[in-house]
Design a protein around this motif. Structure first.
Motif, PDB file in Angstrom:
ATOM      1  N   THR A   4       0.825  -1.200   0.000  1.00  0.00           N
ATOM      2  CA  THR A   4       0.000   0.000   0.000  1.00  0.00           C
ATOM      3  C   THR A   4       0.864   1.257   0.000  1.00  0.00           C
ATOM      4  O   THR A   4       2.034   1.233   0.362  1.00  0.00           O
ATOM      5  CB  THR A   4      -0.931   0.033   1.216  1.00  0.00           C
ATOM      6  N   ARG A   6       0.649   5.795  -1.395  1.00  0.00           N
ATOM      7  CA  ARG A   6      -0.117   6.812  -2.119  1.00  0.00           C
ATOM      8  C   ARG A   6       0.245   6.935  -3.595  1.00  0.00           C
ATOM      9  O   ARG A   6      -0.585   7.324  -4.405  1.00  0.00           O
ATOM     10  CB  ARG A   6       0.062   8.171  -1.428  1.00  0.00           C
ATOM     11  N   VAL A  40      -2.359  -1.752  -3.640  1.00  0.00           N
ATOM     12  CA  VAL A  40      -3.619  -1.110  -3.256  1.00  0.00           C
ATOM     13  C   VAL A  40      -3.317   0.335  -2.856  1.00  0.00           C
ATOM     14  O   VAL A  40      -2.671   0.576  -1.835  1.00  0.00           O
ATOM     15  CB  VAL A  40      -4.297  -1.834  -2.071  1.00  0.00           C
ATOM     16  N   VAL A  42      -3.541   3.574  -0.996  1.00  0.00           N
ATOM     17  CA  VAL A  42      -4.152   3.945   0.282  1.00  0.00           C
ATOM     18  C   VAL A  42      -3.414   5.155   0.858  1.00  0.00           C
ATOM     19  O   VAL A  42      -2.185   5.170   0.902  1.00  0.00           O
ATOM     20  CB  VAL A  42      -4.076   2.785   1.315  1.00  0.00           C
ATOM     21  N   ASP A  43      -4.164   6.137   1.302  1.00  0.00           N
ATOM     22  CA  ASP A  43      -3.614   7.210   2.116  1.00  0.00           C
ATOM     23  C   ASP A  43      -3.848   6.819   3.569  1.00  0.00           C
ATOM     24  O   ASP A  43      -4.994   6.812   4.041  1.00  0.00           O
ATOM     25  CB  ASP A  43      -4.318   8.535   1.795  1.00  0.00           C
ATOM     26  N   HIS A  44      -2.788   6.487   4.282  1.00  0.00           N
ATOM     27  CA  HIS A  44      -2.932   5.962   5.635  1.00  0.00           C
ATOM     28  C   HIS A  44      -3.265   7.033   6.661  1.00  0.00           C
ATOM     29  O   HIS A  44      -3.421   6.721   7.845  1.00  0.00           O
ATOM     30  CB  HIS A  44      -1.681   5.176   6.026  1.00  0.00           C
ATOM     31  N   ASP A  46      -6.027   8.717   6.026  1.00  0.00           N
ATOM     32  CA  ASP A  46      -7.463   8.741   5.791  1.00  0.00           C
ATOM     33  C   ASP A  46      -8.079   7.475   6.390  1.00  0.00           C
ATOM     34  O   ASP A  46      -7.960   6.379   5.834  1.00  0.00           O
ATOM     35  CB  ASP A  46      -7.738   8.813   4.281  1.00  0.00           C
ATOM     36  N   GLN A  49     -10.190   5.266   4.098  1.00  0.00           N
ATOM     37  CA  GLN A  49      -9.450   4.432   3.157  1.00  0.00           C
ATOM     38  C   GLN A  49      -8.817   3.227   3.853  1.00  0.00           C
ATOM     39  O   GLN A  49      -8.793   2.117   3.300  1.00  0.00           O
ATOM     40  CB  GLN A  49      -8.366   5.261   2.471  1.00  0.00           C
ATOM     41  N   VAL A  50      -8.303   3.424   5.046  1.00  0.00           N
ATOM     42  CA  VAL A  50      -7.667   2.310   5.761  1.00  0.00           C
ATOM     43  C   VAL A  50      -8.722   1.296   6.202  1.00  0.00           C
ATOM     44  O   VAL A  50      -8.494   0.083   6.162  1.00  0.00           O
ATOM     45  CB  VAL A  50      -6.844   2.820   6.953  1.00  0.00           C
ATOM     46  N   LEU A  53      -9.424  -0.754   3.289  1.00  0.00           N
ATOM     47  CA  LEU A  53      -8.337  -1.720   3.097  1.00  0.00           C
ATOM     48  C   LEU A  53      -8.547  -2.942   3.983  1.00  0.00           C
ATOM     49  O   LEU A  53      -8.411  -4.089   3.528  1.00  0.00           O
ATOM     50  CB  LEU A  53      -6.994  -1.054   3.413  1.00  0.00           C
ATOM     51  N   THR A 110      -3.626   2.832  11.049  1.00  0.00           N
ATOM     52  CA  THR A 110      -3.461   1.534  10.398  1.00  0.00           C
ATOM     53  C   THR A 110      -3.640   0.393  11.387  1.00  0.00           C
ATOM     54  O   THR A 110      -4.341  -0.593  11.112  1.00  0.00           O
ATOM     55  CB  THR A 110      -2.080   1.459   9.726  1.00  0.00           C
TER      56      THR A 110
END
Length: 272
Positions: A4, A6, A40, A42-44, A46, A49-50, A53, A110
């Motif tokens: 993961t 960005r 994948v 993902v902005d961790h 956000d 979004q997590v 995931l 996360t």
């Protein structure tokens, strides 16, 4: 292996570094090494979004065995040597707070969403990647208040998560690589992975001879994961060189780089 980040070929997200490397390239490296890489975006930072995931991992794989939390992004924000060792009131506050968000909030978000999958059965492993062991950081000032706090916090996160995971049969460990030959570092010294040794003592300082490839800390994680007695490391903090000595793995060139004893000797604790 799910990779993961960005920066993706999809172009939907970009990291603070705005570099060309993508998570798809990382997934391809996993494939080349015999695994299955899944990219994948993902902005961790956000949490939505997590959370998505985590739902995807559960839907597609049913469980999570290992979580490697190597989120950072503050290299540009921390500045160069001319910006280091300056008091907090002389730093850009927004940049400093962004460092803390990238280094700490990402890890906590996360873990919050993914650890429920990891503890569904005993044996899970969480690796928090940072810079400097707990012992080293506890006695030394690290560049700035913001950088210092970020690096100390991630080690402490491994400790606190280890406390919570132990009753469930899982393990949390903080790992610090040594002098990592990342793409950014190689570019800074105007060299490549193929020719980095020729840069030592020329474009790069002599101690760059003790640098390590990103694969080295990856092999450290693999060694921990393969150790049935890995719970002995729970809540602890260790560097890649120490794990290489413990488990016997090497870097891609067959060496066992171990720069932290050199760094420690060159940087005595505060007050000594």
């Amino acid at each position: 292996m799910i990779c993961t980040g960005r920066t993706s070929t999809s172009g939907t997200l970009r990291s603070d570094y705005d570099r060309s490397e993508t998570i798809e390239e990382t997934a391809a490296l996993v494939d080349e090494l015999g695994g299955t890489g899944i990219a994948v975006p993902v902005d961790h930072l956000d949490t939505t979004q997590v959370k998505a995931l985590a739902e995807r991992v559960e839907r597609d794989h049913g469980r999570l065995d290992i979580l490697v939390n190597d989120i950072w992004g503050g290299e540009v924000l921390k500045g160069g040597p001319a910006d280091w060792d300056r008091p907090i009131w002389e730093h850009d506050l927004d940049a400093g707070l962004r460092i803390l968000r990238l280094a700490i909030d990402t890890h906590v978000i996360t873990s919050h969403h993914l650890l429920p999958l990891l503890v569904e059965r005993p044996g899970g492993l969480v690796v928090e990647v940072t810079d400097g062991t707990t012992a080293y950081n506890a006695q030394r000032y690290r560049i700035s208040v913001f950088y210092d706090l970020a690096k100390v916090a991630v080690n402490r996160l491994a400790f606190s998560q280890g406390h919570e995971l132990a009753p469930l049969g899982a393990t949390a460990v903080a790992i610090t690589p040594g002098w990592l030959r990342s793409e950014m570092m190689l570019e800074a010294f105007r060299t490549t992975e193929a020719g980095w040794r020729e840069a030592v003592g020329v474009a790069a300082p002599p101690d760059f001879a003790h640098s390590e490839s990103p694969r080295y800390v990856g092999r450290a994680v693999a060694a921990l994961a393969a150790d049935p007695d890995r719970a002995r490391w729970n809540g602890g903090s260790v560097d890649s060189g120490a794990l290489a000595r413990e488990y016997g793995f090497t870097d891609v060139d067959g060496t066992q780089p171990d720069i932290w004893p050199i760094i420690t000797a060159a940087s005595p604790p505060i007050g000594t």
